[in-house]
Design a protein around this motif. Structure first.
Motif, PDB file in Angstrom:
ATOM      1  N   ALA A  43       0.835  -1.204   0.000  1.00 37.27           N
ATOM      2  CA  ALA A  43       0.000   0.000   0.000  1.00 37.27           C
ATOM      3  C   ALA A  43       0.870   1.254   0.000  1.00 37.27           C
ATOM      4  N   ARG A  44       1.935   1.220   0.790  1.00 34.59           N
ATOM      5  CA  ARG A  44       2.869   2.354   0.809  1.00 34.59           C
ATOM      6  C   ARG A  44       3.496   2.538  -0.571  1.00 34.59           C
ATOM      7  N   GLU A  45       3.917   1.439  -1.168  1.00 30.00           N
ATOM      8  CA  GLU A  45       4.526   1.486  -2.500  1.00 30.00           C
ATOM      9  C   GLU A  45       3.517   1.946  -3.547  1.00 30.00           C
ATOM     10  N   GLU A  46       2.291   1.441  -3.443  1.00 39.47           N
ATOM     11  CA  GLU A  46       1.222   1.825  -4.370  1.00 39.47           C
ATOM     12  C   GLU A  46       1.022   3.343  -4.346  1.00 39.47           C
ATOM     13  N   GLU A  89       4.211   5.357  -5.747  1.00 41.48           N
ATOM     14  CA  GLU A  89       4.383   5.302  -7.200  1.00 41.48           C
ATOM     15  C   GLU A  89       3.239   5.935  -7.972  1.00 41.48           C
ATOM     16  N   ASN A  90       2.049   5.989  -7.397  1.00 40.92           N
ATOM     17  CA  ASN A  90       0.874   6.429  -8.149  1.00 40.92           C
ATOM     18  C   ASN A  90       0.149   7.636  -7.568  1.00 40.92           C
ATOM     19  N   LYS A  91       0.458   8.004  -6.336  1.00 42.11           N
ATOM     20  CA  LYS A  91      -0.279   9.058  -5.628  1.00 42.11           C
ATOM     21  C   LYS A  91      -1.781   8.789  -5.675  1.00 42.11           C
ATOM     22  N   ALA A  92      -2.116   7.511  -5.652  1.00 45.40           N
ATOM     23  CA  ALA A  92      -3.501   7.051  -5.635  1.00 45.40           C
ATOM     24  C   ALA A  92      -3.497   5.629  -5.085  1.00 45.40           C
ATOM     25  N   LEU A  93      -4.669   5.158  -4.689  1.00 39.73           N
ATOM     26  CA  LEU A  93      -4.814   3.792  -4.185  1.00 39.73           C
ATOM     27  C   LEU A  93      -5.861   3.038  -4.995  1.00 39.73           C
ATOM     28  N   CYS A  94      -5.697   1.749  -5.059  1.00 40.52           N
ATOM     29  CA  CYS A  94      -6.696   0.869  -5.664  1.00 40.52           C
ATOM     30  C   CYS A  94      -7.727   0.528  -4.588  1.00 40.52           C
ATOM     31  N   PHE A  95      -8.960   0.904  -4.813  1.00 35.75           N
ATOM     32  CA  PHE A  95     -10.029   0.637  -3.851  1.00 35.75           C
ATOM     33  C   PHE A  95     -10.163  -0.855  -3.562  1.00 35.75           C
ATOM     34  N   TYR A  96     -10.068  -1.677  -4.578  1.00 36.89           N
ATOM     35  CA  TYR A  96     -10.257  -3.123  -4.434  1.00 36.89           C
ATOM     36  C   TYR A  96      -9.115  -3.743  -3.628  1.00 36.89           C
ATOM     37  N   CYS A  97      -7.916  -3.283  -3.878  1.00 38.41           N
ATOM     38  CA  CYS A  97      -6.746  -3.788  -3.141  1.00 38.41           C
ATOM     39  C   CYS A  97      -6.812  -3.362  -1.686  1.00 38.41           C
ATOM     40  N   GLN A  98      -7.190  -2.112  -1.431  1.00 41.68           N
ATOM     41  CA  GLN A  98      -7.267  -1.646  -0.053  1.00 41.68           C
ATOM     42  C   GLN A  98      -8.421  -2.298   0.692  1.00 41.68           C
ATOM     43  N   THR A  99      -9.494  -2.609   0.006  1.00 43.21           N
ATOM     44  CA  THR A  99     -10.578  -3.370   0.628  1.00 43.21           C
ATOM     45  C   THR A  99     -10.065  -4.750   1.036  1.00 43.21           C
TER      46      THR A  99
END
Length: 174
Positions: A124-127, A130-140
Motif C-alpha cells: 500500500a505504501r509502495e502503491e 508510485e501512483n499518488k492514488a490507491l486501488c479501492f479493491y486492493c485496499q478493501t
C-alpha cells in the motif's frame, strides 16, 4: 481425522473457533473476489474499475501502472487469488479441536495472515508512492486481511500454548 467426522464438524459444529474460522473463510473469499475483479481489468476483460466518489482512489490508474505488472511478469491481482485461496485452505483445514490436536495448522494460518498484513502494508505504501492514488479493491482486500488476522488471534494463541508444551501433540514431537 475421519472424513465423515471432519465434514460434520466443519458444517455443523458451533464452537467459537469455528465461527471465527468461517468468518475468515468468508473474508478470504471476498478478498479473492477483489482479486478477480482487478484481474479482469488488468487482463483487458473489463475496461474500467469503478471507485467510490470519495477518497484517494483511482483503481484504473494504479492497476494499469507499472506497479501492477512489475512482479513475476504477471498482473499483481492474479497473485491475490493464490494468497486468498491459501488462506481459505488454512482456515478450512482441520476439525473443531485443531488448536489442540494439530496446533501447527492454526499457527501456519496465523503466520500466513500476519505475513499478508505486513506485505499489504508495504504494498500500500509502495502503491501510493508510485501512483499518488490507491486501488479501492486492493485496499478493501487489505482491510479484510487485517480483520482475518484479528479473528485468528484467539485460536492461534491457544494453538501456541498447546504446541509448546510437552504433551503428545506438541510441535517438538510432531
Amino acid at each position: 481425522m475421519n472424513p465423515t467426522q471432519l465434514s460434520r464438524e466443519l458444517r455443523t459444529a458451533q464452537t467459537p473457533d469455528l465461527k471465527r474460522r468461517r468468518w475468515i473463510i468468508g473474508l478470504s473469499l471476498l478478498g479473492a473476489a477483489m482479486g478477480q475483479i482487478v484481474t479482469l481489468y488488468q487482463t483487458g476483460i473489463i475496461k474500467h474499475l469503478p471507485d467510490p466518489p470519495v477518497g484517494p482512489f483511482d483503481s484504473d490508474k494504479v492497476d494499469a501502472s507499472d506497479y501492477g505488472y512489475k512482479r513475476l511478469d504477471t498482473p499483481d491481482a492474479a497473485a491475490m487469488l493464490i494468497t486468498y485461496g491459501l488462506t481459505t485452505a488454512l482456515a478450512s483445514a482441520g476439525g473443531k479441536d485443531r488448536a489442540l490436536m494439530k496446533p501447527w495448522v492454526p499457527l501456519a494460518m496465523g503466520a500466513k495472515l500476519l505475513g499478508d498484513v505486513l506485505t499489504n502494508l508495504t504494498l500500500a505504501r509502495e502503491e501510493w508512492q508510485e501512483n499518488k492514488a490507491l486501488c479501492f479493491y486492493c485496499q478493501t482486500a487489505n482491510v479484510l486481511s487485517v480483520a482475518s488476522l484479528a479473528l485468528a488471534v484467539p485460536e492461534v494463541v491457544r494453538a501456541a500454548k498447546n504446541a509448546f508444551t510437552s504433551g503428545p501433540n506438541s510441535v517438538a514431537q510432531v
